[in-house]
Structures are given as C-alpha cells and as structure tokens.
Design a protein around this motif. Structure first.
Motif, PDB file in Angstrom:
ATOM      1  N   TYR A  39       4.939   2.751  16.934  1.00 24.28           N
ATOM      2  CA  TYR A  39       5.347   1.385  16.580  1.00 24.28           C
ATOM      3  C   TYR A  39       5.049   1.107  15.108  1.00 24.28           C
ATOM      4  O   TYR A  39       5.899   0.565  14.380  1.00 24.28           O
ATOM      5  N   SER A  43       8.479   0.579  12.908  1.00 19.90           N
ATOM      6  CA  SER A  43       8.904  -0.815  13.073  1.00 19.90           C
ATOM      7  C   SER A  43       9.836  -1.281  11.955  1.00 19.90           C
ATOM      8  O   SER A  43      10.835  -1.971  12.212  1.00 19.90           O
ATOM      9  N   SER A  46      13.146   0.610  12.302  1.00 18.84           N
ATOM     10  CA  SER A  46      13.756   0.151  13.546  1.00 18.84           C
ATOM     11  C   SER A  46      14.425  -1.209  13.366  1.00 18.84           C
ATOM     12  O   SER A  46      15.554  -1.426  13.828  1.00 18.84           O
ATOM     13  N   THR A  49      17.558  -0.862  11.143  1.00 20.85           N
ATOM     14  CA  THR A  49      18.661  -0.111  11.743  1.00 20.85           C
ATOM     15  C   THR A  49      19.189  -0.759  13.018  1.00 20.85           C
ATOM     16  O   THR A  49      20.397  -0.809  13.242  1.00 20.85           O
ATOM     17  N   TYR A  50      18.264  -1.247  13.861  1.00 18.69           N
ATOM     18  CA  TYR A  50      18.667  -1.721  15.186  1.00 18.69           C
ATOM     19  C   TYR A  50      18.464  -3.221  15.390  1.00 18.69           C
ATOM     20  O   TYR A  50      18.804  -3.755  16.444  1.00 18.69           O
ATOM     21  N   ASN A  52      15.650  -4.808  15.741  1.00 18.74           N
ATOM     22  CA  ASN A  52      14.393  -5.142  16.418  1.00 18.74           C
ATOM     23  C   ASN A  52      13.336  -4.114  16.032  1.00 18.74           C
ATOM     24  O   ASN A  52      13.666  -2.989  15.641  1.00 18.74           O
ATOM     25  N   THR A  53      12.075  -4.469  16.150  1.00 19.96           N
ATOM     26  CA  THR A  53      10.996  -3.596  15.679  1.00 19.96           C
ATOM     27  C   THR A  53      10.512  -2.609  16.733  1.00 19.96           C
ATOM     28  O   THR A  53       9.680  -1.750  16.429  1.00 19.96           O
ATOM     29  N   THR A  54      11.013  -2.699  17.960  1.00 19.77           N
ATOM     30  CA  THR A  54      10.449  -1.900  19.051  1.00 19.77           C
ATOM     31  C   THR A  54      11.410  -0.855  19.614  1.00 19.77           C
ATOM     32  O   THR A  54      11.166  -0.317  20.693  1.00 19.77           O
ATOM     33  N   HIS A  55      12.492  -0.564  18.900  1.00 16.64           N
ATOM     34  CA  HIS A  55      13.490   0.376  19.431  1.00 16.64           C
ATOM     35  C   HIS A  55      12.856   1.727  19.767  1.00 16.64           C
ATOM     36  O   HIS A  55      12.997   2.227  20.898  1.00 16.64           O
ATOM     37  N   THR A  58      10.097   1.538  22.535  1.00 17.47           N
ATOM     38  CA  THR A  58      10.647   1.359  23.882  1.00 17.47           C
ATOM     39  C   THR A  58      11.058   2.693  24.491  1.00 17.47           C
ATOM     40  O   THR A  58      10.735   2.982  25.661  1.00 17.47           O
ATOM     41  N   TYR A  59      11.759   3.508  23.708  1.00 19.47           N
ATOM     42  CA  TYR A  59      12.181   4.818  24.218  1.00 19.47           C
ATOM     43  C   TYR A  59      10.984   5.729  24.469  1.00 19.47           C
ATOM     44  O   TYR A  59      10.939   6.455  25.468  1.00 19.47           O
TER      45      TYR A  59
END
Length: 383
Positions: A39, A43, A46, A49-50, A52-55, A58-59
C-alpha cells in the motif's frame, strides 16, 4: 463407491498432535507487513493510474486470502501421498511452460503469463514447488543414483527439462529452480565430488542464456556502470531511495522515490522503499525476521518424521533464502538487475498464492513431528 471416495480423501488427511505456531507467526507477520508496504509503495501510482489508492493492495489481499485458504488445506495433507504423482506434476508443469512460450501473455515485455478467462498466472512460480517435490522424491526413493556421476546426471535430467523453458523468458526464476535442485542434492548426496561437474554445467548454461538474449548483457553493463548506462535508471533510483532513508528512514508512507521515480516500486524494488521509509534499522529488522523464520524452518527439517519430509523443508528453505538474497542483492546493486520478488512482501498475486501453498506443505510436514523431540537433520549416510 461413495464410502470408497470418503476413505480415499481421509487417507490424504493427517491428524497430527503437533503444529508449528512460530512458523505460522512468521508467515502471517511477513504477509501482513507486505500488505502495509504494498500500500505504501503503490498508493501514489495506484491513484494516478486507477483513481484509487488501494488498487494493488486489493489484489494482493485477494490472492493472499486465497493463498491462506490453500495453505490451511495443504497443511492437512499427508505429504507422503504427494510422492506418487511426482512425474505427473513435472509433465503438467512442462506443458504449462511450453504453452506460455507459444501463446503466453506479454507483461512489461516478457511473455511469462498464462491467461485463462479473467485470471492470469505465471506457471514459472509453480515450477519452484514442483522442483522441491521432485528433488525430495528422487533423493529419497532413488538414492542409488546419488553414488555415481551417471546417476547424478539422471537425477538432473528432469530438473533440466523444467529449467530450460523457464530460462528462455525468466532466467532469474530458472536460477532459483537450479539452486533448489542443487541445494537439495547437496544436502542429500553422499558423493560431494560430483559437485564440480554440476557447477561447471550450470555455469556454461548460464553463459549461453545470457549470450542468447541481448538485454541480459545490457543488464550486466548497467550493473557495472548504472550511473552512465541507459538501463541503469531503476537501479540508480533504488539506490537514491536507500541512501536517503538514512538510519531511521523518512517515516512510513513518506517515500519520495516511490512517486513515479522507481519503476514498479511495489514489485521487485519494494526493499528500496522499505529502506527509504524505515531506514537501515527497518531494513535490518526485515532481514532478521527472514533469518529467524528460516532458522525455525530448519528445526522442522530436523524434526520431520522421514527423509522425504526433511528434504521438502530443505527445498523450501533454499527457495526462500535464495529469493531473498537475490532480491536484496539486485536492489543494492550487488548483482545485475533481474526480476525477482521479495517473498511475502512484494506485490504479485501468483507469487504470494503459490508461496503460501508452499508454506502449507511445510506446515504439513510439521504436523507429523513427534512433540517429544527433534531428530538431528538429514543424515547423508541414509542415502
């Protein structure tokens, strides 16, 4: 028929009176520390790019959860039952590796992934576990092969069949598999004089693999002169991160280099972020946890009820130790850059999932330890 199926399933389940909780603690601690560092290191990228900071977290959490479930079930298995299917494991793994070479999915320029539906994984990660099971089997049930050079070559032929297709695309994983094979053989063999021909063959193979791919030569150039080489950018950014961390680090979450400077900071270079945020003290602490964990694994190898279990744990120790050494050596530019994750800590779904399955196998061995005492290691004379 139903009763027969139930009896078959029961025959694979061990009901031991011992469980190695210290090893479980180290596994859980490093995995959850990995969540924190994934994280922290990802972060910024993430969010950029996405959105959100938890991409990435999460995976990682999802695959680790599946890995812990797999670890739990694997820890219940009578590992001796796995022996009979050793060559089947090798055959399946070779097929997967060949499929990757012919129709693999390319990620960051490397075709190491096999995609099935919405899921993708790296078969080379499975090869480490297959190699451990094969070497433990061959050095337990085919000990007559350990006494002659011809027999030793026969031992390494199936290992080589696994290693060659891996080396074509992923030399670092091939080196880890080779280290597992050589290390388990070294512990088990009564004829250490054969080690020199094996080292020579491995060195020649390594030279051929490096010469066969131009980018591998470029990595050696970048290793020797990272400040002037066009391929030395990642290495230099990692070294900047380590240097700026000082003794106690900038503080958790306060890395500057992770903000786009270090490519894939959450993967192979995560140790540099650990050094920047937690300093030398934090980095040494991580190294000590690995050492204590592997030391605990050593007691499981010594206490295993049979030679096969002992050598399985020896293979696991070699796998984790070599991978940690390679990753940290790359980050600190001790050896040329190569793509190896830091076990339990780096981001990588396939890596964490199969590593936890491997830990389940280790715990399965520990379940059969007699609580009254530990045996004294793998005796070479048993061969």
């Amino acid at each position: 028929m139903q009763r027969g199926l139930i009896n078959t399933i029961k025959s694979f389940i061990v009901r031991g009176t011992y469980f190695d909780y210290p090893s479980l603690f180290y596994i859980i601690f490093l995995t959850f520390f990995g969540f924190v560092m994934v994280y922290s290191s990802s972060s910024f990228v993430s969010f950029r790019t996405y959105g959100n900071t938890t991409h990435f977290l999460t995976y990682q959490f999802m695959f680790a959860t599946m890995g812990f479930i797999g670890m739990f079930f694997m820890s219940k298995v009578k590992y001796q039952k796995l022996k009979r299917l050793t060559y089947f494991y090798i055959a399946v793994e070779v097929v997967l590796l060949l499929v990757v070479l012919l129709a693999g999915t390319s990620v960051n320029g490397s075709s190491r992934w096999l995609k099935i539906g919405i899921f993708s994984f790296q078969p080379s990660e499975i090869a480490k576990l297959v190699m451990i099971l094969y070497m433990a089997y061959i050095c337990t049930d085919k000990t007559e092969l350990l006494y002659t050079l011809k027999g030793t070559i026969k031992v390494f032929i199936p290992a080589g069949i696994l290693i060659v297709p891996i080396a074509i695309e992923n030399l670092s994983t091939a080196l880890i598999c080779a280290a597992i094979a050589g290390g388990v053989w070294f512990v088990a063999t009564p004829r250490l004089k054969y080690i020199f021909p094996m080292i020579g063959a491995a060195a020649a193979f390594l030279v051929v693999m490096i010469a066969g791919r131009g980018y591998r030569g470029d990595r050696i150039t970048a290793w020797l002169s990272p400040e002037t080489s066009a391929k030395g950018y990642q290495t230099m950014q990692g070294l900047y991160a380590i240097g700026s961390g000082g003794l106690f680090g900038r503080g958790l979450g306060q890395s500057i280099q992770k903000m786009g400077s270090i490519p894939e900071a959450q993967n192979d270079m995560i140790f540099s972020v650990i050094c920047e945020e937690l300093g030398i003290v934090g980095a040494v602490g991580v190294i000590l946890v690995f050492i204590f964990m592997l030391w605990r694994f050593k007691f499981i190898a010594e206490g295993a009820p049979d030679r096969y279990g002992s050598l399985i744990v020896v293979g696991i120790i070699i796998h984790v130790a070599v991978q940690v050494i390679i990753n940290m050596s790359v980050v600190t530019n001790i050896i040329p850059n190569t793509g190896v994750t830091l076990p339990f800590i780096s981001y990588g779904g396939t890596s964490i999932f199969f590593l936890l399955i491997e830990m389940g196998l280790l715990l399965a061995v520990s379940r059969q330890i007699e609580p009254s005492g530990m045996k004294k290691g793998v005796d070479r004379r048993e061969a």
